[in-house]
Design a protein around this motif. Structure first.
Motif, PDB file in Angstrom:
ATOM      1  N   SER A  22      11.743   4.566  -4.317  1.00  0.00           N
ATOM      2  CA  SER A  22      11.965   5.962  -3.718  1.00  0.00           C
ATOM      3  C   SER A  22      10.375   5.996  -3.085  1.00  0.00           C
ATOM      4  O   SER A  22       9.368   5.832  -3.684  1.00  0.00           O
ATOM      5  CB  SER A  22      12.070   7.370  -3.912  1.00  0.00           C
ATOM      6  N   VAL A  23       9.797   5.762  -1.364  1.00  0.00           N
ATOM      7  CA  VAL A  23       9.035   5.896  -0.805  1.00  0.00           C
ATOM      8  C   VAL A  23       8.123   7.236  -0.675  1.00  0.00           C
ATOM      9  O   VAL A  23       8.706   7.816   0.037  1.00  0.00           O
ATOM     10  CB  VAL A  23       8.370   4.928   0.464  1.00  0.00           C
ATOM     11  N   LEU A  24       6.897   7.491  -1.150  1.00  0.00           N
ATOM     12  CA  LEU A  24       6.311   8.940  -1.203  1.00  0.00           C
ATOM     13  C   LEU A  24       6.375   9.310   0.477  1.00  0.00           C
ATOM     14  O   LEU A  24       5.472   7.946   1.004  1.00  0.00           O
ATOM     15  CB  LEU A  24       5.636   9.172  -2.278  1.00  0.00           C
ATOM     16  N   MET A  25       6.089  10.135   0.954  1.00  0.00           N
ATOM     17  CA  MET A  25       6.220  10.672   2.101  1.00  0.00           C
ATOM     18  C   MET A  25       5.262  12.079   2.336  1.00  0.00           C
ATOM     19  O   MET A  25       5.415  12.632   1.282  1.00  0.00           O
ATOM     20  CB  MET A  25       7.049  10.432   3.471  1.00  0.00           C
ATOM     21  N   PRO A  26       4.069  11.753   3.125  1.00  0.00           N
ATOM     22  CA  PRO A  26       2.800  12.811   3.086  1.00  0.00           C
ATOM     23  C   PRO A  26       3.602  14.555   3.471  1.00  0.00           C
ATOM     24  O   PRO A  26       3.143  15.166   2.822  1.00  0.00           O
ATOM     25  CB  PRO A  26       1.847  13.019   3.582  1.00  0.00           C
ATOM     26  N   ASP A  27       4.348  14.202   4.464  1.00  0.00           N
ATOM     27  CA  ASP A  27       4.742  15.289   5.290  1.00  0.00           C
ATOM     28  C   ASP A  27       6.682  15.662   5.760  1.00  0.00           C
ATOM     29  O   ASP A  27       6.390  13.755   5.232  1.00  0.00           O
ATOM     30  CB  ASP A  27       3.917  16.286   6.029  1.00  0.00           C
ATOM     31  N   ARG A  40      13.996  15.667   1.433  1.00  0.00           N
ATOM     32  CA  ARG A  40      12.812  16.574   1.886  1.00  0.00           C
ATOM     33  C   ARG A  40      14.016  17.868   0.458  1.00  0.00           C
ATOM     34  O   ARG A  40      15.219  18.100   0.210  1.00  0.00           O
ATOM     35  CB  ARG A  40      12.843  16.726   3.324  1.00  0.00           C
ATOM     36  N   PRO A  41      12.818  18.532   0.213  1.00  0.00           N
ATOM     37  CA  PRO A  41      13.629  19.791  -0.705  1.00  0.00           C
ATOM     38  C   PRO A  41      14.525  20.716   0.198  1.00  0.00           C
ATOM     39  O   PRO A  41      14.433  20.237   1.931  1.00  0.00           O
ATOM     40  CB  PRO A  41      11.775  20.845  -0.263  1.00  0.00           C
ATOM     41  N   PRO A  42      15.748  20.932  -0.247  1.00  0.00           N
ATOM     42  CA  PRO A  42      15.326  21.604  -1.253  1.00  0.00           C
ATOM     43  C   PRO A  42      15.846  20.333  -2.421  1.00  0.00           C
ATOM     44  O   PRO A  42      16.339  20.447  -3.405  1.00  0.00           O
ATOM     45  CB  PRO A  42      15.672  22.991  -1.881  1.00  0.00           C
ATOM     46  N   PHE A  55       8.238  14.875  -0.396  1.00  0.00           N
ATOM     47  CA  PHE A  55       9.367  14.205   1.056  1.00  0.00           C
ATOM     48  C   PHE A  55       8.747  12.561   0.844  1.00  0.00           C
ATOM     49  O   PHE A  55       8.084  11.789   0.457  1.00  0.00           O
ATOM     50  CB  PHE A  55       8.186  14.728   2.252  1.00  0.00           C
ATOM     51  N   LEU A  56       9.956  12.444   0.725  1.00  0.00           N
ATOM     52  CA  LEU A  56      10.552  10.362   0.637  1.00  0.00           C
ATOM     53  C   LEU A  56      11.282   9.853   1.553  1.00  0.00           C
ATOM     54  O   LEU A  56      12.728  10.331   1.431  1.00  0.00           O
ATOM     55  CB  LEU A  56      10.742  10.710  -0.856  1.00  0.00           C
ATOM     56  N   LEU A  57      11.055   8.912   1.391  1.00  0.00           N
ATOM     57  CA  LEU A  57      12.722   7.706   1.747  1.00  0.00           C
ATOM     58  C   LEU A  57      12.761   7.136   0.743  1.00  0.00           C
ATOM     59  O   LEU A  57      12.491   6.017  -0.338  1.00  0.00           O
ATOM     60  CB  LEU A  57      10.938   6.883   2.823  1.00  0.00           C
ATOM     61  N   ARG A  58      14.238   7.229   0.752  1.00  0.00           N
ATOM     62  CA  ARG A  58      14.971   6.312  -0.852  1.00  0.00           C
ATOM     63  C   ARG A  58      15.995   5.663  -0.147  1.00  0.00           C
ATOM     64  O   ARG A  58      16.700   5.615   0.479  1.00  0.00           O
ATOM     65  CB  ARG A  58      16.043   7.631  -1.612  1.00  0.00           C
ATOM     66  N   CYS A  59      15.452   4.049  -1.130  1.00  0.00           N
ATOM     67  CA  CYS A  59      15.953   3.245  -0.743  1.00  0.00           C
ATOM     68  C   CYS A  59      16.974   2.799  -2.235  1.00  0.00           C
ATOM     69  O   CYS A  59      16.733   2.676  -3.210  1.00  0.00           O
ATOM     70  CB  CYS A  59      15.205   1.580  -1.143  1.00  0.00           C
ATOM     71  N   SER A  60      18.068   2.651  -1.929  1.00  0.00           N
ATOM     72  CA  SER A  60      18.958   2.417  -2.899  1.00  0.00           C
ATOM     73  C   SER A  60      19.577   1.336  -2.875  1.00  0.00           C
ATOM     74  O   SER A  60      20.102   0.346  -1.559  1.00  0.00           O
ATOM     75  CB  SER A  60      19.898   2.661  -2.890  1.00  0.00           C
ATOM     76  N   GLY A  63       0.842  -1.447  -0.209  1.00  0.00           N
ATOM     77  CA  GLY A  63       0.362   0.048  -0.062  1.00  0.00           C
ATOM     78  C   GLY A  63       0.927   1.396   0.215  1.00  0.00           C
ATOM     79  O   GLY A  63       0.475   2.008   0.102  1.00  0.00           O
ATOM     80  N   PHE A  64       1.461   0.782  -0.220  1.00  0.00           N
ATOM     81  CA  PHE A  64       3.100   2.047  -0.508  1.00  0.00           C
ATOM     82  C   PHE A  64       2.892   3.055  -1.435  1.00  0.00           C
ATOM     83  O   PHE A  64       2.784   2.618  -2.403  1.00  0.00           O
ATOM     84  CB  PHE A  64       3.953   2.042   0.297  1.00  0.00           C
ATOM     85  N   ARG A  65       2.928   4.502  -1.129  1.00  0.00           N
ATOM     86  CA  ARG A  65       2.709   5.013  -2.663  1.00  0.00           C
ATOM     87  C   ARG A  65       4.395   5.336  -3.159  1.00  0.00           C
ATOM     88  O   ARG A  65       4.908   6.101  -2.789  1.00  0.00           O
ATOM     89  CB  ARG A  65       2.129   6.094  -2.518  1.00  0.00           C
ATOM     90  N   LEU A  66       5.172   4.743  -4.116  1.00  0.00           N
ATOM     91  CA  LEU A  66       6.129   4.886  -4.719  1.00  0.00           C
ATOM     92  C   LEU A  66       6.406   6.045  -6.136  1.00  0.00           C
ATOM     93  O   LEU A  66       5.435   6.871  -6.176  1.00  0.00           O
ATOM     94  CB  LEU A  66       6.263   4.165  -5.674  1.00  0.00           C
ATOM     95  N   ALA A  67       7.381   6.400  -6.399  1.00  0.00           N
ATOM     96  CA  ALA A  67       8.165   7.688  -6.989  1.00  0.00           C
ATOM     97  C   ALA A  67       7.507   7.527  -8.244  1.00  0.00           C
ATOM     98  O   ALA A  67       7.007   8.322  -9.759  1.00  0.00           O
ATOM     99  CB  ALA A  67       9.126   8.425  -6.810  1.00  0.00           C
ATOM    100  N   THR A  68       7.919   6.579  -8.975  1.00  0.00           N
ATOM    101  CA  THR A  68       8.230   5.209 -10.035  1.00  0.00           C
ATOM    102  C   THR A  68       6.545   4.241 -10.389  1.00  0.00           C
ATOM    103  O   THR A  68       6.685   3.794  -9.515  1.00  0.00           O
ATOM    104  CB  THR A  68       9.346   5.449 -10.942  1.00  0.00           C
ATOM    105  N   ALA A  69       6.065   4.664 -11.350  1.00  0.00           N
ATOM    106  CA  ALA A  69       5.590   3.290 -11.169  1.00  0.00           C
ATOM    107  C   ALA A  69       5.894   0.944 -11.603  1.00  0.00           C
ATOM    108  O   ALA A  69       5.175   1.265 -11.180  1.00  0.00           O
ATOM    109  CB  ALA A  69       4.047   3.890 -12.688  1.00  0.00           C
ATOM    110  N   THR A  70       7.083   2.019 -11.651  1.00  0.00           N
ATOM    111  CA  THR A  70       6.800   0.880 -12.567  1.00  0.00           C
ATOM    112  C   THR A  70       9.066   0.625 -12.268  1.00  0.00           C
ATOM    113  O   THR A  70       9.638   1.351 -12.092  1.00  0.00           O
ATOM    114  CB  THR A  70       7.238   0.408 -13.993  1.00  0.00           C
TER     115      THR A  70
END
Length: 404
Positions: free
Chosen positions: A331-336, A358-360, A367-372, A317-324
């Motif tokens: 990158s997992v998108l966060m609300p704030d 986070r910005p900038p 805002f996101l959690l980035r997994c590499s 159910g996580f929202r990711l920055a790319t559809a595939t």
């Protein structure tokens, strides 16, 4: 007396507000011990590393370490000089030869960091009266290279071929033009449509520079990057890269087939006026680069891990920055910001380290959690990561908050 640091007061207050909520400082993590490319000890706890850009797992490769140890013993700890003075050792030339072989290019120049590679090449290529046309989401080192030089800067919308063409049409046809693109964009993990973008740049008489910092190692038949996978190698004039991702050490470089390329060694200020890399570092880099030429199995495994992590997070159910899955960055998108920090800390306490962005550094409002991912991650580690993401979301109420 004016306090020159007062312009950062708002940022300091924002940071203090986050930390007073009992949260660790996400930007002050200390690795107490590094056990492997995928595991470290943080706060006395064994932690899965999912935010290091160590894509091909070369940091602990036995051949790479042995090469560094031998060079350290033979040539000492450092060069104490610039490449144009006393700072070119046998290892620096060997490293550049490895790069030429890896990329199939005539010329290679090594910088002390990837940041300096962009800073130096970008600022030197385009000067007064020239134009630099760059993607709006370009890395900070590219922007800083633009600012160091005297060229006019034109931004186009991220990955938009239509906007690139519109911007190029407005420029004087006789002016020097440099279009700068990135194979993989490091925040969202998305890739550039290089086939379309490079064709447009060439149609308008522009030279093309592609930064493959996050593409080297696993894109393309030979692991050269997204530009190779896109089939545009013959139309790319300069490729920039770094040793601090797939190569597993530190340093930067530029490769090219341009016949006048070698003059850059005398006119590129971040090359001329910077001490060269230590002998052990270039020895590690050269060995790693040559091994990456034959890393087909690692590339296949990395892609498999990326697809599994991306699919697993989507299923939860996580929202990711790319559809595939487009790269080794998920990158997992966060609300704030507050939720991002709480999720980041919950994951760390469960034994998973990811990057909080986070910005900038990210686009405005993102805002996101980035997994590499790393080719050395095991199936068991990946399963643990997915379990910990699910548990962290439950502990922080992420999905409940999103439903509200």
């Amino acid at each position: 007396m004016s306090d020159l640091l007062s312009k950062f007061d708002a940022l300091a207050a924002e940071r203090a507000g986050v930390l007073t909520a009992g949260v660790r400082d996400p930007f002050a993590i200390v690795m107490e011990q590094v056990k492997s490319p995928t595991e470290a000890v943080i706060d006395g706890r064994d932690t899965i590393l999912l935010g290091t850009y160590n894509y091909m797992g070369m940091t602990f490769d036995p051949d790479v370490i042995a090469a560094g140890q031998e060079a350290l013993a033979k040539f000492g700890a450092g060069t104490t000089g610039s490449r144009v003075l006393n700072g070119t050792y046998q290892g620096h030339k060997a490293c550049e030869e490895a790069l030429k072989d890896f990329y199939g290019m005539d010329h290679a120049i090594v910088f002390s960091t990837g940041y300096l590679a962009n800073l130096g090449i970008v600022s030197t290529l385009a000067g007064k009266g020239d134009y630099i046309i760059l993607d709006a989401d370009s890395h900070a080192s590219i922007y800083d290279g633009c600012y160091l030089g005297n060229a006019d800067i034109v931004r186009f919308k991220h990955n938009s071929a239509e906007d690139l063409e519109k911007r190029l049409r407005r420029l004087p046809p006789e002016a020097g033009k440099l279009v700068i693109l990135e194979g993989v964009y490091s925040m969202l993990g998305d890739i550039a449509p290089l086939k379309e973008l490079v064709a447009i740049a060439k149609a308008h008489g522009a030279m093309v520079l592609v930064d493959e910092a996050h593409g080297m190692g696993f894109f393309g038949e030979n692991g050269r990057g997204v530009y190779e996978a896109a089939g545009v190698a013959d139309d790319v004039d300069f490729v920039i890269g770094t040793f601090s991702k797939s190569v597993g050490t530190v340093g930067g470089f530029c490769v090219s087939n341009h016949p006048k390329f070698e003059i850059l060694r005398l006119v590129c200020r971040p090359y001329v006026f910077t001490a060269s890399l230590p002998p052990a570092v270039v020895a590690c880099a050269a060995t790693s680069i040559r091994k990456l030429m034959h890393a087909h199995d690692k590339r296949a495994r990395l892609w498999d891990m990326s697809r599994k992590l991306h699919g697993g997070l989507i299923a939860q159910g996580f929202r990711l920055a790319t559809a595939t899955p487009e790269s080794a960055i998920v990158s997992v998108l966060m609300p704030d910001q507050e939720t991002t920090v709480r999720m980041w800390q919950a994951l760390l306490e469960l034994g998973v380290y990811v990057n909080m962005s986070r910005p900038p550094a990210t686009p405005a409002g993102v805002f996101l959690l980035r997994c590499s991912l790393c080719a050395a991650h095991s199936a068991e580690q990946l399963e643990a990561v997915l379990q910990h993401f699910e548990r962290a979301a439950a502990e922080t109420g992420l999905f409940r908050q999103a439903a509200e």
